[in-house]
Design an enzyme around this catalytic site. Structure first.
Site, PDB file in Angstrom:
ATOM      1  N   ARG A   1      -9.495   0.957   8.971  1.00  0.00           N
ATOM      2  CA  ARG A   1      -9.038  -0.397   9.295  1.00  0.00           C
ATOM      3  C   ARG A   1     -10.083  -1.163  10.097  1.00  0.00           C
ATOM      4  O   ARG A   1      -9.862  -2.328  10.416  1.00  0.00           O
ATOM      5  CB  ARG A   1      -7.777  -0.291  10.147  1.00  0.00           C
ATOM      6  CG  ARG A   1      -6.478  -0.619   9.413  1.00  0.00           C
ATOM      7  CD  ARG A   1      -5.365  -0.443  10.422  1.00  0.00           C
ATOM      8  NE  ARG A   1      -4.167  -1.143  10.095  1.00  0.00           N
ATOM      9  CZ  ARG A   1      -3.142  -0.593   9.451  1.00  0.00           C
ATOM     10  NH1 ARG A   1      -3.194   0.637   9.015  1.00  0.00           N
ATOM     11  NH2 ARG A   1      -2.059  -1.306   9.233  1.00  0.00           N
TER      12      ARG A   1
ATOM     13  N   ARG B   1      -0.298  -8.963  13.575  1.00  0.00           N
ATOM     14  CA  ARG B   1      -0.946  -7.961  12.702  1.00  0.00           C
ATOM     15  C   ARG B   1      -1.800  -8.626  11.636  1.00  0.00           C
ATOM     16  O   ARG B   1      -2.838  -8.082  11.232  1.00  0.00           O
ATOM     17  CB  ARG B   1       0.113  -7.055  12.076  1.00  0.00           C
ATOM     18  CG  ARG B   1       0.688  -6.087  13.119  1.00  0.00           C
ATOM     19  CD  ARG B   1       2.048  -5.572  12.741  1.00  0.00           C
ATOM     20  NE  ARG B   1       2.010  -4.705  11.599  1.00  0.00           N
ATOM     21  CZ  ARG B   1       3.083  -4.401  10.882  1.00  0.00           C
ATOM     22  NH1 ARG B   1       4.261  -4.881  11.200  1.00  0.00           N
ATOM     23  NH2 ARG B   1       2.977  -3.588   9.857  1.00  0.00           N
TER      24      ARG B   1
ATOM     25  N   ARG C   1      11.472  -1.194  10.880  1.00  0.00           N
ATOM     26  CA  ARG C   1      10.427  -0.860  11.850  1.00  0.00           C
ATOM     27  C   ARG C   1      10.403  -1.860  12.998  1.00  0.00           C
ATOM     28  O   ARG C   1      10.592  -3.054  12.772  1.00  0.00           O
ATOM     29  CB  ARG C   1       9.065  -0.830  11.148  1.00  0.00           C
ATOM     30  CG  ARG C   1       8.749   0.526  10.551  1.00  0.00           C
ATOM     31  CD  ARG C   1       7.550   0.521   9.662  1.00  0.00           C
ATOM     32  NE  ARG C   1       6.372  -0.155  10.230  1.00  0.00           N
ATOM     33  CZ  ARG C   1       5.193  -0.216   9.635  1.00  0.00           C
ATOM     34  NH1 ARG C   1       5.023   0.366   8.450  1.00  0.00           N
ATOM     35  NH2 ARG C   1       4.190  -0.832  10.188  1.00  0.00           N
TER      36      ARG C   1
ATOM     37  N   LYS D   1       0.840  -1.212   0.000  1.00  0.00           N
ATOM     38  CA  LYS D   1       0.000   0.000   0.000  1.00  0.00           C
ATOM     39  C   LYS D   1       0.875   1.263   0.000  1.00  0.00           C
ATOM     40  O   LYS D   1       0.650   2.176  -0.793  1.00  0.00           O
ATOM     41  CB  LYS D   1      -0.935   0.027   1.234  1.00  0.00           C
ATOM     42  CG  LYS D   1      -1.908  -1.151   1.287  1.00  0.00           C
ATOM     43  CD  LYS D   1      -2.850  -1.059   2.477  1.00  0.00           C
ATOM     44  CE  LYS D   1      -2.148  -1.110   3.821  1.00  0.00           C
ATOM     45  NZ  LYS D   1      -1.417  -2.374   4.096  1.00  0.00           N
TER      46      LYS D   1
HETATM   47  P1  ADP Z   1       2.173  -1.817   3.217  1.00  0.00           P
HETATM   48  O1  ADP Z   1       2.165  -0.315   3.220  1.00  0.00           O
HETATM   49  O2  ADP Z   1       0.973  -2.406   2.553  1.00  0.00           O
HETATM   50  O3  ADP Z   1       2.410  -2.397   4.578  1.00  0.00           O
HETATM   51  P2  ADP Z   1       4.744  -1.591   1.762  1.00  0.00           P
HETATM   52  O4  ADP Z   1       4.448  -0.745   0.590  1.00  0.00           O
HETATM   53  O5  ADP Z   1       5.517  -0.994   2.872  1.00  0.00           O
HETATM   54  O6  ADP Z   1       3.392  -2.285   2.312  1.00  0.00           O
HETATM   55  O7  ADP Z   1       5.486  -2.900   1.226  1.00  0.00           O
HETATM   56  C1  ADP Z   1       5.920  -3.928   2.116  1.00  0.00           C
HETATM   57  C2  ADP Z   1       7.291  -4.440   1.673  1.00  0.00           C
HETATM   58  O8  ADP Z   1       7.165  -5.152   0.443  1.00  0.00           O
HETATM   59  C3  ADP Z   1       8.312  -3.326   1.417  1.00  0.00           C
HETATM   60  O9  ADP Z   1       9.584  -3.816   1.794  1.00  0.00           O
HETATM   61  C4  ADP Z   1       8.219  -3.094  -0.093  1.00  0.00           C
HETATM   62  O10 ADP Z   1       9.444  -2.609  -0.649  1.00  0.00           O
HETATM   63  C5  ADP Z   1       7.908  -4.497  -0.606  1.00  0.00           C
HETATM   64  N1  ADP Z   1       7.026  -4.508  -1.794  1.00  0.00           N
HETATM   65  C6  ADP Z   1       6.015  -3.645  -2.080  1.00  0.00           C
HETATM   66  N2  ADP Z   1       5.407  -3.993  -3.239  1.00  0.00           N
HETATM   67  C7  ADP Z   1       6.049  -5.113  -3.677  1.00  0.00           C
HETATM   68  C8  ADP Z   1       5.897  -5.959  -4.834  1.00  0.00           C
HETATM   69  N3  ADP Z   1       4.939  -5.727  -5.755  1.00  0.00           N
HETATM   70  N4  ADP Z   1       6.741  -7.023  -4.962  1.00  0.00           N
HETATM   71  C9  ADP Z   1       7.704  -7.268  -4.021  1.00  0.00           C
HETATM   72  N5  ADP Z   1       7.896  -6.503  -2.923  1.00  0.00           N
HETATM   73  C10 ADP Z   1       7.078  -5.445  -2.749  1.00  0.00           C
HETATM   74  P1  ADP Z   2       1.210  -1.762   7.705  1.00  0.00           P
HETATM   75  O1  ADP Z   2       0.576  -1.287   6.453  1.00  0.00           O
HETATM   76  O2  ADP Z   2       2.553  -2.349   7.490  1.00  0.00           O
HETATM   77  O3  ADP Z   2       0.339  -2.633   8.551  1.00  0.00           O
HETATM   78  P2  ADP Z   2       0.891   0.893   8.970  1.00  0.00           P
HETATM   79  O4  ADP Z   2       2.038   1.807   8.916  1.00  0.00           O
HETATM   80  O5  ADP Z   2      -0.291   1.182   8.136  1.00  0.00           O
HETATM   81  O6  ADP Z   2       1.486  -0.546   8.683  1.00  0.00           O
HETATM   82  O7  ADP Z   2       0.386   0.748  10.482  1.00  0.00           O
HETATM   83  C1  ADP Z   2       1.268   0.464  11.542  1.00  0.00           C
HETATM   84  C2  ADP Z   2       0.497   0.398  12.846  1.00  0.00           C
HETATM   85  O8  ADP Z   2      -0.093   1.682  13.130  1.00  0.00           O
HETATM   86  C3  ADP Z   2      -0.660  -0.587  12.890  1.00  0.00           C
HETATM   87  O9  ADP Z   2      -0.249  -1.905  13.209  1.00  0.00           O
HETATM   88  C4  ADP Z   2      -1.537   0.038  13.995  1.00  0.00           C
HETATM   89  O10 ADP Z   2      -1.008  -0.234  15.272  1.00  0.00           O
HETATM   90  C5  ADP Z   2      -1.365   1.530  13.741  1.00  0.00           C
HETATM   91  N1  ADP Z   2      -2.394   2.042  12.801  1.00  0.00           N
HETATM   92  C6  ADP Z   2      -2.195   2.535  11.559  1.00  0.00           C
HETATM   93  N2  ADP Z   2      -3.355   2.898  10.994  1.00  0.00           N
HETATM   94  C7  ADP Z   2      -4.333   2.612  11.895  1.00  0.00           C
HETATM   95  C8  ADP Z   2      -5.756   2.725  11.902  1.00  0.00           C
HETATM   96  N3  ADP Z   2      -6.444   3.198  10.834  1.00  0.00           N
HETATM   97  N4  ADP Z   2      -6.418   2.338  13.023  1.00  0.00           N
HETATM   98  C9  ADP Z   2      -5.777   1.857  14.091  1.00  0.00           C
HETATM   99  N5  ADP Z   2      -4.450   1.709  14.154  1.00  0.00           N
HETATM  100  C10 ADP Z   2      -3.712   2.072  13.067  1.00  0.00           C
END
Ligand code: ADP
Ligand code: ADP
Ligand code: ZN
Length: 216
Positions: A88, A171, A160, A13
């Site tokens: 979420r 998660r 992170r 995302k």
């Molecule tokens: P989210 O915001 O949904 O948690 P991220 O954009 O941070 O996800 O992506 C999670 C991890 O996967 C990061 O290390 C990113 O560089 C990698 N990643 C994102 N898109 C792809 C893809 N299409 N193929 C392989 N790795 C990806």
């Molecule tokens: P990822 O896409 O890798 O799960 P985010 O950066 O979106 O990570 O979120 C990291 C953490 O921040 C979540 O695990 C949660 O604890 C908190 N968080 C983010 N967005 C929300 C939301 N909309 N509601 C509640 N907690 C949130």
């Protein structure tokens, strides 16, 4: 264009959000980034959010909804926005709909980046993020040009605290229980679009643009 990104942690995302918001010149609103900024500045919000984030739990809706409403009220959201990581929970989605409709706005597209569980752990444990701008990299799938440095702003990359195997599993459980129901929620509103997120980053982005282009 008002967009929501849906998908499990690690779906890509944040990665797609950066590309989409650059192309469409709309603000990228990531609740995770907002919380992390507050944690690094040790604000009261950061201190509260950290308790939940470190355990892989959601920050309570009462806290999160207000923050997003404030952010969406800012001038730069007038011509569109992209929400990444919010809503979420169904409660957050309902609060968002209420807030937008009272401002004569609505969500145009809820874009689900679909990635099966078996891809997630490797993506999360290899993730490195920019400590300043939040850009996401991967040691294998998307390495930065210079090791340990952000391509965009040059700041250092960090792992992170919640990207450990144990917290990722928690998660994913939280996602299944609390966030997954949103897929049905937006399907019923006829605004759900799905892209396969297992392909290479640029291929996913191309499909995202096709979907968004067809919507508007
Ligand atoms: P989210 O915001 O949904 O948690 P991220 O954009 O941070 O996800 O992506 C999670 C991890 O996967 C990061 O290390 C990113 O560089 C990698 N990643 C994102 N898109 C792809 C893809 N299409 N193929 C392989 N790795 C990806
Ligand atoms: P990822 O896409 O890798 O799960 P985010 O950066 O979106 O990570 O979120 C990291 C953490 O921040 C979540 O695990 C949660 O604890 C908190 N968080 C983010 N967005 C929300 C939301 N909309 N509601 C509640 N907690 C949130
Ligand atoms: Zn950066």
């Amino acid at each position: 264009m008002n967009i929501i990104l849906l998908g499990p942690p690690g779906a890509g995302k944040g990665t797609q959000a950066k590309l989409i918001t650059e192309k469409y010149s709309i603000p990228h609103i990531s609740t995770g980034d907002i919380f992390r900024k507050n944690i690094s500045e040790k604000t009261p919000l950061g201190i509260e959010a950290k308790r939940y984030m470190d355990d892989g739990q959601l920050v309570p809706d009462e806290v999160t909804i207000g923050i997003v409403n404030d952010r969406l009220s800012m001038e730069d959201c007038k011509n569109g926005f992209l929400l990444d990581g919010f809503p979420r929970t169904v409660n957050q989605a309902e609060a968002l709909d209420l807030f937008l409709s009272s401002n004569d706005k609505k969500i145009d597209t809820a874009l689900l980046i679909d990635v099966p569980k078996e891809f997630i752990l490797e993506r999360m444990t290899g993730r490195r993020v920019c400590s300043a701008c939040g850009a996401s990299y991967h040691i294998k799938f998307n390495p930065p040009k210079a090791e340990g440095k952000c391509d965009i702003c040059g700041s250092s990359l960090v792992q992170r605290k919640d990207d450990t195997e144990e917290t990722v599993k928690e998660r994913l459980d939280v996602y299944d229980r609390q966030t997954q129901p949103l897929i049905q929620y937006y399907k019923e509103q006829n605004i759900l679009e799905t892209v396969n997120g297992t392909e290479e980053i640029n291929t996913v982005f191309k499909k995202v643009c096709d979907v968004l282009g067809a919507v508007k």
